[in-house]
Design an enzyme around this catalytic site. Structure first.
Site, PDB file in Angstrom:
ATOM      1  N   SER A   1      -7.112  -1.710   2.257  1.00 32.24           N
ATOM      2  CA  SER A   1      -7.932  -0.498   2.358  1.00 32.24           C
ATOM      3  C   SER A   1      -7.217   0.763   1.872  1.00 32.24           C
ATOM      4  O   SER A   1      -7.406   1.843   2.436  1.00 32.24           O
ATOM      5  CB  SER A   1      -8.451  -0.308   3.791  1.00 32.24           C
TER       6      SER A   1
ATOM      7  N   ASN B   1      -6.270  -5.169  -7.862  1.00 34.18           N
ATOM      8  CA  ASN B   1      -6.665  -6.577  -7.780  1.00 34.18           C
ATOM      9  C   ASN B   1      -8.187  -6.608  -7.729  1.00 34.18           C
ATOM     10  O   ASN B   1      -8.779  -6.270  -6.711  1.00 34.18           O
ATOM     11  CB  ASN B   1      -6.051  -7.201  -6.514  1.00 34.18           C
TER      12      ASN B   1
ATOM     13  N   GLU C   1       0.301  -7.197   2.986  1.00 35.41           N
ATOM     14  CA  GLU C   1      -1.128  -6.931   3.168  1.00 35.41           C
ATOM     15  C   GLU C   1      -1.579  -7.509   4.506  1.00 35.41           C
ATOM     16  O   GLU C   1      -1.880  -8.713   4.591  1.00 35.41           O
ATOM     17  CB  GLU C   1      -1.942  -7.575   2.044  1.00 35.41           C
TER      18      GLU C   1
ATOM     19  N   GLU D   1      -6.306 -14.287   0.773  1.00 37.60           N
ATOM     20  CA  GLU D   1      -7.608 -14.938   0.528  1.00 37.60           C
ATOM     21  C   GLU D   1      -7.399 -16.344  -0.022  1.00 37.60           C
ATOM     22  O   GLU D   1      -8.186 -17.246   0.256  1.00 37.60           O
ATOM     23  CB  GLU D   1      -8.447 -14.062  -0.416  1.00 37.60           C
TER      24      GLU D   1
ATOM     25  N   LYS E   1     -10.057  -9.123  -7.754  1.00 37.65           N
ATOM     26  CA  LYS E   1     -10.570 -10.316  -7.052  1.00 37.65           C
ATOM     27  C   LYS E   1     -11.689 -10.955  -7.895  1.00 37.65           C
ATOM     28  O   LYS E   1     -11.603 -10.926  -9.120  1.00 37.65           O
ATOM     29  CB  LYS E   1     -11.015  -9.949  -5.631  1.00 37.65           C
TER      30      LYS E   1
ATOM     31  N   GLY F   1     -10.185  -4.994   2.958  1.00 34.99           N
ATOM     32  CA  GLY F   1     -11.629  -4.871   2.782  1.00 34.99           C
ATOM     33  C   GLY F   1     -12.368  -4.416   4.026  1.00 34.99           C
ATOM     34  O   GLY F   1     -13.587  -4.512   4.101  1.00 34.99           O
TER      35      GLY F   1
ATOM     36  N   HIS G   1      -1.898 -14.613  -2.195  1.00 27.85           N
ATOM     37  CA  HIS G   1      -2.801 -13.651  -1.552  1.00 27.85           C
ATOM     38  C   HIS G   1      -3.428 -14.312  -0.318  1.00 27.85           C
ATOM     39  O   HIS G   1      -3.719 -15.511  -0.333  1.00 27.85           O
ATOM     40  CB  HIS G   1      -3.881 -13.209  -2.543  1.00 27.85           C
TER      41      HIS G   1
HETATM   42  P1  13P Z   1      -8.845  -3.767  -0.288  1.00 25.96           P
HETATM   43  O1  13P Z   1      -8.098  -2.642  -0.977  1.00 25.96           O
HETATM   44  O2  13P Z   1     -10.239  -3.938  -0.785  1.00 25.96           O
HETATM   45  O3  13P Z   1      -8.731  -3.679   1.201  1.00 25.96           O
HETATM   46  O4  13P Z   1      -8.090  -5.130  -0.714  1.00 25.96           O
HETATM   47  C1  13P Z   1      -6.716  -5.212  -0.581  1.00 25.96           C
HETATM   48  C2  13P Z   1      -6.252  -6.435  -1.243  1.00 25.96           C
HETATM   49  O5  13P Z   1      -6.468  -7.533  -0.760  1.00 25.96           O
HETATM   50  C3  13P Z   1      -5.558  -6.311  -2.524  1.00 25.96           C
HETATM   51  O6  13P Z   1      -4.978  -7.505  -2.917  1.00 25.96           O
END
Ligand code: 13P
Length: 245
Positions: A207, A9, A162, A94, A11, A168, A92
């Protein structure tokens, strides 16, 4: 055991220049017939990525629940399909945070995506305060109840767990925590969908890196990974694909 699925992803990262990384990922994925691999770049890059993806699946990071209409800034499942997307991420954390998306809306998006023939990854995950309060399983169970569609074909619906505090941050859930949550999700899917619940792949995200991927993939009911930061470079993403085989 279900065949593993590793999804990058990107983003809100990546430009046309970033597609050089995609070429290296395509090469690595071609060498791994035993693992499914997909990359979800920003919407602006989907058509370009699909054109150079070879057998690699390209996906979107969001979709509107309606097929067309007065929804400024949004794209529909058919539009994504037309430019080469074969999957989409919905719900997601976010988007749940930034766009205040709620379970019902996420479910409607998933229904629209599945109806259009897009493989659909529904994301769930608890916050740090939820986990500290011992409510992680309860929160995720409620998200499953609200955001999962009732009707889907085998292989088309995927879940991603997640934990928000692991996204992150470099903080990875322990294998024991992942095992507990994935088992709870699997039980929930079995209760709701019967035997078909066992066919839904449950990805872990948060992560995931080259150095922790193998340990996470070894956890029961971890059927792949949803990878953010480490999917932006082939050097970091390819070892994760290799660990899934
Ligand atoms: P990270 O791997 O950067 O922690 O992000 C995970 C994520 O949100 C994937 O959708």
């Amino acid at each position: 055991m279900l065949r593993k699925l590793v999804v990058g992803n990107w983003k809100m990262n990546g430009s046309l220049a970033q597609l050089a990384e995609l070429s290296a990922i395509v090469e690595a994925a071609r060498g791994r017939a035993d693992v499914d691999v997909a990359v979800c770049p920003p919407a602006t890059l989907i058509a370009h990525a699909a054109a150079q993806a070879g057998g690699l699946a390209i996906g979107a990071q969001d979709v509107h629940c309606n097929p067309h209409g007065a929804h400024t800034g949004c794209v529909s499942a058919a539009m994504l399909k037309e430019v080469g997307a074969s999957l989409v991420i919905v719900g997601h954390s976010e988007r749940r945070q930034d766009q205040r998306e709620r379970d019902e809306e996420i479910r409607a998006k998933a229904e629209a995506a599945l109806a259009a023939g897009l493989q659909t990854i529904v994301c769930v995950g608890e916050s740090d305060p939820d986990r500290q309060a011992g409510r992680a399983v309860e929160v995720v169970t409620n998200q499953l109840l609200g955001s999962l569609p009732d009707s889907w074909s085998v292989g088309e619906l995927v879940l991603a767990y997640e934990p928000i505090w692991a996204i992150g941050t470099g903080k990875v859930a322990t294998p024991a925590d992942v095992a507990e949550m994935h088992a709870a999700i699997r039980r929930n899917l079995a209760q709701r969908f019967g035997e078909r619940g066992a066919s839904i792949r449950i990805l872990y995200g948060g992560s995931v890196k080259a150095d922790n991927a193998a340990e996470l993939f070894a956890v029961p009911d971890v059927d792949g990974a949803l990878v953010g930061g480490a999917s932006l470079s082939a050097a970091q993403f390819v070892p994760i694909i290799q660990a899934a085989g």
